[in-house]
Write a protein that holds these residues in place. Structure first.
Motif, short mmCIF file in Angstrom:
data_model
loop_
_atom_site.label_atom_id
_atom_site.label_comp_id
_atom_site.label_asym_id
_atom_site.label_seq_id
_atom_site.Cartn_x
_atom_site.Cartn_y
_atom_site.Cartn_z
N ASN A 322 0.80 -0.93 0.09
CA ASN A 322 0.07 -0.05 0.03
C ASN A 322 0.91 1.31 -0.15
O ASN A 322 0.70 2.23 0.84
N SER A 323 1.70 1.10 -0.83
CA SER A 323 3.04 2.41 -0.94
C SER A 323 2.07 3.62 -1.34
O SER A 323 1.47 3.96 -1.94
N PRO A 324 2.69 4.76 -0.32
CA PRO A 324 2.26 6.08 -0.42
C PRO A 324 3.12 6.55 -1.83
O PRO A 324 3.88 6.02 -2.35
N LEU A 325 2.65 7.75 -2.28
CA LEU A 325 3.13 8.07 -3.64
C LEU A 325 4.84 8.20 -3.60
O LEU A 325 5.35 8.09 -4.81
N ASN A 326 5.36 8.78 -2.64
CA ASN A 326 6.45 9.02 -2.57
C ASN A 326 7.44 7.67 -2.05
O ASN A 326 8.64 8.00 -2.02
N ARG A 327 6.72 6.68 -1.94
CA ARG A 327 7.75 5.27 -1.37
C ARG A 327 7.91 4.64 -2.93
O ARG A 327 8.06 4.95 -3.92
N TYR A 328 7.85 3.32 -2.79
CA TYR A 328 8.20 2.31 -3.38
C TYR A 328 7.03 1.38 -3.94
O TYR A 328 6.56 0.54 -3.09
N ASN A 329 6.42 1.23 -5.01
CA ASN A 329 5.55 0.52 -5.45
C ASN A 329 6.23 -0.84 -6.09
O ASN A 329 7.36 -0.87 -6.59
N GLN A 330 5.51 -1.90 -5.79
CA GLN A 330 6.06 -3.20 -6.10
C GLN A 330 6.39 -3.36 -7.54
O GLN A 330 5.46 -3.02 -8.55
N VAL A 331 7.55 -4.01 -7.94
CA VAL A 331 7.54 -4.66 -9.40
C VAL A 331 7.02 -5.50 -9.78
O VAL A 331 6.83 -6.79 -9.08
N LEU A 332 5.75 -5.36 -10.82
CA LEU A 332 4.83 -6.37 -11.34
C LEU A 332 5.01 -6.06 -12.76
O LEU A 332 5.07 -5.14 -13.36
N ASP A 333 4.77 -7.22 -13.37
CA ASP A 333 4.83 -7.45 -14.81
C ASP A 333 5.87 -6.70 -15.77
O ASP A 333 5.66 -6.15 -16.84
N ALA A 334 6.87 -6.71 -15.09
CA ALA A 334 7.96 -6.25 -15.87
C ALA A 334 8.58 -7.34 -16.86
O ALA A 334 8.61 -8.45 -16.53
N ARG A 335 9.18 -6.66 -17.95
CA ARG A 335 9.84 -7.57 -19.14
C ARG A 335 11.20 -6.92 -19.33
O ARG A 335 11.65 -6.11 -19.93
N ILE A 336 12.15 -8.01 -18.95
CA ILE A 336 13.60 -7.52 -19.14
C ILE A 336 14.07 -8.54 -20.25
O ILE A 336 14.40 -9.72 -20.03
N GLU A 337 14.31 -8.02 -21.45
CA GLU A 337 14.42 -8.79 -22.64
C GLU A 337 15.42 -8.40 -23.51
O GLU A 337 15.89 -7.15 -23.89
N LYS A 338 16.30 -9.43 -24.05
CA LYS A 338 17.33 -9.41 -25.01
C LYS A 338 18.25 -8.23 -24.64
O LYS A 338 19.22 -7.51 -25.59
N ASN A 339 18.86 -7.89 -23.36
CA ASN A 339 20.02 -7.02 -23.09
C ASN A 339 21.15 -7.71 -23.03
O ASN A 339 21.28 -8.97 -22.87
N VAL A 340 22.22 -6.81 -23.25
CA VAL A 340 23.62 -7.73 -23.06
C VAL A 340 24.47 -7.06 -22.10
O VAL A 340 24.51 -5.89 -22.01
N PHE A 341 25.02 -7.77 -21.22
CA PHE A 341 25.83 -7.08 -19.98
C PHE A 341 27.17 -7.70 -20.24
O PHE A 341 27.40 -8.99 -20.06
N VAL A 342 28.06 -6.72 -20.25
CA VAL A 342 29.47 -7.14 -20.30
C VAL A 342 30.37 -6.81 -19.22
O VAL A 342 30.23 -5.63 -19.11
N ASP A 343 30.77 -7.47 -18.25
CA ASP A 343 32.04 -7.13 -17.45
C ASP A 343 31.48 -6.04 -16.53
O ASP A 343 31.61 -4.98 -16.25
N VAL A 344 30.20 -6.49 -16.00
CA VAL A 344 29.70 -5.67 -15.04
C VAL A 344 29.58 -6.12 -13.48
O VAL A 344 29.94 -7.51 -13.40
N LYS A 345 29.51 -5.38 -12.51
CA LYS A 345 29.83 -5.93 -11.09
C LYS A 345 28.68 -6.55 -10.58
O LYS A 345 28.95 -7.68 -9.85
N GLN A 346 27.36 -6.17 -10.72
CA GLN A 346 26.38 -6.86 -10.02
C GLN A 346 25.14 -6.64 -10.88
O GLN A 346 24.75 -5.71 -11.48
N VAL A 347 24.20 -7.78 -10.62
CA VAL A 347 22.87 -7.70 -11.19
C VAL A 347 21.92 -7.83 -9.78
O VAL A 347 22.33 -8.96 -9.43
N LEU A 348 21.16 -7.00 -9.30
CA LEU A 348 20.48 -7.20 -7.99
C LEU A 348 18.94 -7.17 -8.11
O LEU A 348 18.23 -6.61 -8.73
N PHE A 349 18.44 -8.57 -7.47
CA PHE A 349 16.97 -8.61 -7.25
C PHE A 349 16.44 -8.33 -5.93
O PHE A 349 17.17 -8.90 -4.77
N GLY A 350 15.38 -7.65 -5.68
CA GLY A 350 14.80 -7.50 -4.44
C GLY A 350 15.57 -6.50 -3.69
O GLY A 350 15.63 -6.35 -2.32
N ALA A 351 16.16 -5.51 -4.39
CA ALA A 351 16.96 -4.51 -3.91
C ALA A 351 16.31 -3.65 -2.76
O ALA A 351 14.92 -3.33 -2.77
#
Length: 728
Positions: A322-351
């Protein structure tokens, strides 16, 4: 009509330029604000108002009119780049089908809340209008905390393109799309081919380069397109681009060595595609952070990013029930597609998972992404359950797949180095993986203007001449008057006495001649005063305050917040400071409103000092402001101090900054601040203490207010670190 116009021009004192665009179009060359106002009043569709070359000081430009799509009304420079708007000046645009081009805003600041505003006031907005080939460089309010936008986009169907913006230092977004009225929503603005040059850390929240919307209007669709822009060194805070509305497109933008991320902070249904993120191995360089519902992130390229946490290459955050406008709404229905990551330090879920942010991403898919590394790097991290994420057809090479997650295949991927330096799966691998050909890398030269230099124009230490001085009275202050930015003032062996304050308004070095250690004594409350664009490096000197008066607030180096506003730097190398034993004498004191890019102490000695060595706690309060981004102390000695070595404050619970950061290595603390911490580090985000000696000195005290700061100690003798946790 022509004769009537000529008569009107003669009456109003306006010049008429030859070569009109249309048979009845007028071009009026104006040389004064009064003539400009008269020309604007007389303009009809197709006309142009031309500002004469020169410096227009204290000029508040009000450009209004009603052009047409075929015949806009134009305001332009006589020669692009040779019309400079300075002093207390700004530009307001209101009406329809208006075009502005060729202006340069420099050496001043706006007396209002925007430098360029697509509005006259809250009722009179701009529609179907354009600002192009215009420069804003260092046009900062004198007070760092005073907020303004450099560009405020209001109304609808406006375009901001091929402009050059760099050097914003005061609080406020560089460019803001404002949705505060119905007339400014679903606006279809187009922001393209702009060069966003260096924006150094602000030292608080409010340092975004672009913001589209605000929390209050985050459930509103903006429908803004941000494409083909070049972001270089945009490091004001963790959000380079802050999306706070819905239905926006971020496409084919390039981010180069910019500390922070493109953040989908609020608003649903946004698209991030074909962007290029090049970190160059710089700390805190990030990619895309995903929050809210229905976000699509596809076909982007991420290379050499060293950010983690909120600035990892890809971040999917936890939300607030029930996030107020200035906080964080839940990530829903995101599509993360066909991206290329080279030599990156971190990919983070649930930050950001904590007692408030308890909703992990859900109903979301990561598919067809490629992760390239070296060896078997562990780049994936989860701070919350990931069972709400579906992983489909992702491929890793040289990267360990996430623990307990299917949908990742480890296999060798053919690689190629493109002519622009990017490493990418080769043609055969792309075909096998279903990837598109690499998106063309937008060139720096395709953005901004051709007639203004791009990149950081700051002058480096030791980049100028060597000015040699001999022992005597007021030699340093006299040399500082003669010196130019980057010069080295070299002191011969002997004794120097300063009865004046040495004014430093540009980067200067004072160093000992080889094989000498000259002694500098002073009899004022301050030896060096930094103001404006001042920065100071001291090398091989002995500074004595034995003759200085006994006064509250004494400081060897004092940093003033006087205009023009600039971040400063102080370096003390192989330098000795002593005999500051009275009162609260400090070595360095930064006033409220000043901000150090870095303070470096190496191989130096500090003895018999009554106050704080580095007093950087001037930003009191809970707004997240602080006085220095980075403090590095190496191989130095601190003996018989009445106060702590470092007093550094970052108040509040905001999470929008990287710093302050403090590294102390191989140094000695002996008889420091009896009964008090050897360092007071309040709200500091990174503290590393390595191989130091604490003898008759209390540990450094770190007070934690928010987040998960990086605090570490290793190889110290004596108690080095005390942590006070005030998180709720």
């Amino acid at each position: 009509m022509r004769n009537l116009r000529s008569s009107l021009a003669a009456v109003m004192g306006l010049g008429t330029l030859a070569g009109s665009v249309h048979a009845y179009a007028a071009e009026r060359l104006v040389r004064t604000p009064e003539a400009f106002e008269a020309a604007v009043r007389a303009s009809i569709p197709g006309d142009s108002v031309v500002l004469a070359n020169g410096v227009w000081r204290n000029f508040e430009i009000m450009f209004t009119g009603e052009g047409t799509a075929a015949e806009p009304i134009t305001l332009r420079a006589q020669t692009p780049g040779k019309v400079v708007i300075s002093g207390k000046s700004n530009l307001r645009i209101a009406g329809r089908h208006l075009v502005v081009s060729g202006l340069t805003f420099k050496d001043g600041f706006s007396p209002s809340s925007e430098v360029i505003a697509f509005r006259k006031d809250n009722q009179a907005l701009a529609f179907d209008s354009r600002v192009t080939e215009t420069v804003i460089d260092g046009f900062n309010k004198p007070d760092r905390a005073a907020e303004d936008y450099w560009v405020g986009l209001y109304g609808q169907n406006n375009r901001f393109d091929h402009n050059h913006l760099q050097g914003k230092l005061n609080n406020g977004v560089t460019l803001a799309v404002v949705l505060s009225s119905v007339e400014s929503q679903q606006n279809h603005h187009h922001i393209d081919h702009n060069y966003f040059g260096p924006r150094p850390p602000l030292g608080s929240n409010g340092g975004e380069t672009i913001r589209v919307g605000t929390s209050q209007f985050s459930r509103t669709r903006s429908l803004t397109v941000v494409e083909d822009n070049y972001f270089e060194g945009c490091s004001g805070e963790v959000e380079i681009v802050s999306n706070k509305s819905g239905g926006n497109i971020y496409r084919r933008n390039v981010f180069v060595r910019s500390q922070g991320s493109l953040v989908l902070r609020h608003g649903d249904g946004n698209l991030v595609e074909d962007n290029v993120f090049l970190g160059g191995g710089l700390a805190h360089t990030g990619g895309v952070r995903v929050i809210n519902a229905g976000q699509t992130v596809r076909n982007n390229y991420f290379h050499g990013l060293r950010g983690d946490g909120f600035t990892a290459a890809l971040v999917m955050m936890n939300g607030v029930p029930n996030s107020p406008l200035n906080r964080y709404n839940q990530v829903l229905d995101a599509r993360i597609e066909k991206n290329v990551f080279v030599d990156v330090k971190q990919v983070l879920f649930g930050a950001g998972a904590d007692q408030e942010r308890t909703l992990p991403p859900a109903r979301s898919t990561l598919s067809g992404n490629v992760f390239l590394g070296a060896g078997d790097e562990a780049i994936f991290k989860a701070e919350a359950p990931i069972d709400g994420l579906a992983f489909v057809g992702n491929t890793v090479d040289g990267v360990a797949p996430p623990t307990d997650a299917s949908g990742f295949e480890a296999k060798a991927i053919g690689r190629q180095t493109l002519p622009d330096g990017r490493v990418y799966p080769d043609a055969a691998a792309r075909q096998a993986l279903g990837l598109q050909a690499p998106v063309k890398l937008l060139a720096r030269e395709e953005t901004g203007v051709a007639w203004y230099p791009k990149g950081d124009q700051a002058v480096a230490f030791d980049s100028g001449r060597v000015l040699k001085i001999k022992p005597g009275q007021d030699q340093l202050s006299a040399a500082a008057v003669r010196a130019k930015a980057g010069d080295i003032i070299e002191l011969a062996a002997g004794d120097y006495a300063e009865g004046r304050v040495v004014e430093v308004r540009q980067p200067l070095t004072f160093r000992a001649a080889t094989g000498t250690q000259p002694v500098v004594a002073f009899d004022h409350a301050t030896l060096f005063s930094l103001a404006g664009e001042g920065a100071l490096k001291l090398q091989g000197l002995r500074l004595s305050g034995a003759r200085a008066p006994d006064a509250v607030g004494n400081a060897v180096v004092r940093v003033s917040s006087s205009a023009p506003l600039s971040n400063y730097a102080v370096e003390l190398l192989d330098t000795e400071v002593s005999h500051l034993g009275r009162g609260a004498f400090a070595v360095l004191r930064g006033e409220k409103g000043t901000f150090a890019d870095h303070v470096t102490i190496r191989g130096s000695r500090f003895t018999d000092i009554g106050g704080v060595v580095l007093d950087l706690a001037g930003e009191a309060g809970g707004l997240g402001l602080y006085g220095a981004e980075r403090v590095d102390i190496t191989g130095s000695q601190f003996t018989r101090l009445g106060g702590p070595v470092l007093d550094l404050l970052r108040g509040g619970t905001d999470e929008s900054t990287f710093g302050p950061r403090v590294w102390v290595k191989g140094s000695t603390f002996r008889d420091v601040a009896p009964g008090h911490p050897s360092m007071r580090l309040d709200g500091v985000q990174v503290v590393k203490l390595d191989g130091n000696l604490f003898e008759r000195a209390a540990p450094a005290r770190v007070t934690v207010h928010v987040g998960k700061p990086d605090l570490s100690e290793a190889g110290n003798t004596g108690a080095a670190l005390e942590i006070v946790d005030q998180r709720k």
